[in-house]
Design a protein around this motif. Structure first.
Motif, PDB file in Angstrom:
ATOM      1  N   ILE A  86       0.828  -1.215   0.000  1.00 36.70           N
ATOM      2  CA  ILE A  86       0.000   0.000   0.000  1.00 36.70           C
ATOM      3  C   ILE A  86       0.865   1.269   0.000  1.00 36.70           C
ATOM      4  O   ILE A  86       0.531   2.266  -0.627  1.00 36.70           O
ATOM      5  N   ASP A  87       1.987   1.187   0.684  1.00 32.42           N
ATOM      6  CA  ASP A  87       2.731   2.418   0.967  1.00 32.42           C
ATOM      7  C   ASP A  87       3.527   2.982  -0.201  1.00 32.42           C
ATOM      8  O   ASP A  87       3.463   4.189  -0.468  1.00 32.42           O
ATOM      9  N   MET A 121      18.529  -3.936  -1.533  1.00 27.89           N
ATOM     10  CA  MET A 121      17.677  -3.133  -2.426  1.00 27.89           C
ATOM     11  C   MET A 121      18.218  -1.712  -2.555  1.00 27.89           C
ATOM     12  O   MET A 121      18.313  -1.161  -3.648  1.00 27.89           O
ATOM     13  N   THR A 124      11.387   5.823  -0.817  1.00 22.48           N
ATOM     14  CA  THR A 124      10.804   4.596  -0.273  1.00 22.48           C
ATOM     15  C   THR A 124       9.484   4.926   0.441  1.00 22.48           C
ATOM     16  O   THR A 124       9.206   6.085   0.737  1.00 22.48           O
ATOM     17  N   GLY A 125       8.732   3.885   0.752  1.00 30.52           N
ATOM     18  CA  GLY A 125       7.460   4.068   1.451  1.00 30.52           C
ATOM     19  C   GLY A 125       7.562   3.814   2.941  1.00 30.52           C
ATOM     20  O   GLY A 125       6.576   3.456   3.579  1.00 30.52           O
ATOM     21  N   GLN A 177       6.054   1.303  11.622  1.00 25.53           N
ATOM     22  CA  GLN A 177       4.881   0.631  11.057  1.00 25.53           C
ATOM     23  C   GLN A 177       5.036  -0.891  11.086  1.00 25.53           C
ATOM     24  O   GLN A 177       4.092  -1.609  11.388  1.00 25.53           O
TER      25      GLN A 177
END
Ligand code: ATP
Ligand code: MG
Length: 372
Positions: A173-174, A254, A272-273, A278
């Motif tokens: 989602i992020d 990554m 990035t998200g 979280q």
């Protein structure tokens, strides 16, 4: 059909304004398929898809407009004629005049009164200056426009004015929301995705491709780098790396692969998200361990957002339904309970043990690029 488009020019420095406008014009042409004309401080779209303007960053508002001769009679005729289509059940109205052309022979007040009188005679509406049901806008500058409804744009800066960043896109989602927010600040966004398929091509039939296509509605062109995860997985197994470090090591891989590509191609940053706390891999300690040694800016537009806020944004962007579809994400294959406090020295040792330099090189050798 004519559409008047306003952008947030006040925030602009003089020397940037021309290039801001040029890029916005190109983006509007690409998204709407119409023709664009430049007026002083605003733009006119002739024909083209009106709805697509809602997805163009840099637009503060736009309005479907009518053009006419620059005379009081022509303005009144147009208002009276077009009002019939929009009046529905609006008991009150207001006239809002913007008179930039000071040589126009009637003052704003005079104009508003004359138009108001005709409207009352013809349609029997009541004047209300504050928050009327129906607003009649008249804009008099180089040309004259009448419109009834302002539609709010996305705001932000036109995609392309701020340079290009490489976004780590996971399919969750992020990260699509992070990409969207980077575009909002004028960044062109390219993507890199790490996958667990045996061939890059297989990703093209997955939801990742759908998400990139959706994001291209805002960014117009998207380049995607696809990187297989198996050189990393192979090394993990071969070197017997403790499972609690898998996720942090994978995230380091990554970022290091992304950094190499970004530097070679002149990208200005990596997005990035991430959002603090979280998930277990996103404690501040882990973010520090993951990002240590990367020399490009790492941009994390969601870093202080709650999940709820991110989900709401994802729904606005249109990515939410795609993101929640099942997908064989690499992170879900890795061990589920990562260490929440990883120290950078531990990571250095493990990277040496698994020969991370070679894993990065092997992965880079397998990267393929696709244009959307
Ligand atoms: P998302 O909802 O975007 O997947 P998340 O909350 O699941 O994020 P993580 O899985 O820890 O968080 O990933 C954090 C960030 O790392 C993601 O937002 C994304 O930028 C990047 N990332 C994670 N997995 C991948 C992947 N397979 N390929 C590319 N980037 C990834
Ligand atoms: Mg994820």
């Amino acid at each position: 059909m004519t559409t008047l488009i306003h952008y947030g020019e006040l925030a602009l420095k003089r020397k940037n304004r021309r290039s801001f406008e040029n890029i916005l014009i190109e983006n509007l042409k690409k998204s709407s398929g119409g023709r664009i004309r430049r007026l002083n401080g605003r733009l006119i779209l002739e024909d083209g898809d009106l709805n697509s303007i809602k997805r163009v960053f840099g637009v503060s508002w736009f309005a479907h407009s009518y053009r006419m001769k620059k005379s009081l009679e022509a303005i009144i005729d147009t208002v009276i004629e077009k009002l019939g289509d929009v009046i529905k059940d609006s008991p009150t109205f207001g006239v809002i005049i913007k008179r930039a052309d000071k040589s126009f022979p009637h003052t704003s007040l005079e104009l508003a009164k004359r138009i108001g009188k005709e409207v009352i005679n013809r349609y029997n509406l009541e004047v209300r200056l504050n928050n009327p049901d129906l607003a009649i806008h008249v804009e008099i500058a180089e040309e004259v426009f009448v419109y009834f409804k302002k539609v709010e744009g996305l705001g932000g800066l036109p995609v392309g004015v701020s340079g290009t960043v490489l976004c780590l896109l996971s399919g969750g989602i992020d990260s699509p929301v992070a990409a969207y927010l980077m575009m909002k600040r004028g960044c062109r966004v390219n993507y890199i995705h790490f996958h667990s398929y045996s061939a890059n091509k297989a990703v093209l039939g997955s939801k990742i491709a759908d998400i990139v296509r959706l994001l291209s509605n805002y960014g117009f062109e998207s380049r995607v780098y696809l990187a297989p995860y198996n050189p990393f997985q192979f090394s993990l197994l071969e070197k017997g790396i403790p499972s609690r470090y898998e996720l942090v090591l994978f995230r380091r891989l990554m970022l290091q692969v992304a950094e190499k590509i970004a530097k070679d191609r002149g990208y200005k940053g990596i997005a990035t998200g991430d959002s603090i706390g979280q998930v277990a891999s996103q404690t501040l300690d882990n973010l520090k361990a993951v990002m240590g040694g990367i020399s490009l800016p790492i941009l994390q537009p969601l870093i202080c957002f709650d999940k709820r806020e991110i989900i709401d944004l994802a729904k606005d962007v249109g990515s939410y339904e795609m993101s929640i579809k099942p997908y064989k994400d690499c992170c879900s294959i890795l061990a589920p309970h990562p260490k929440t406090k990883t120290r950078i020295e531990q990571i250095d040792n493990l990277e040496e043990k698994m020969n991370m330099e070679k894993v990065i090189k092997d992965t880079l050798g397998l990267v393929e690029v696709y244009e959307f």
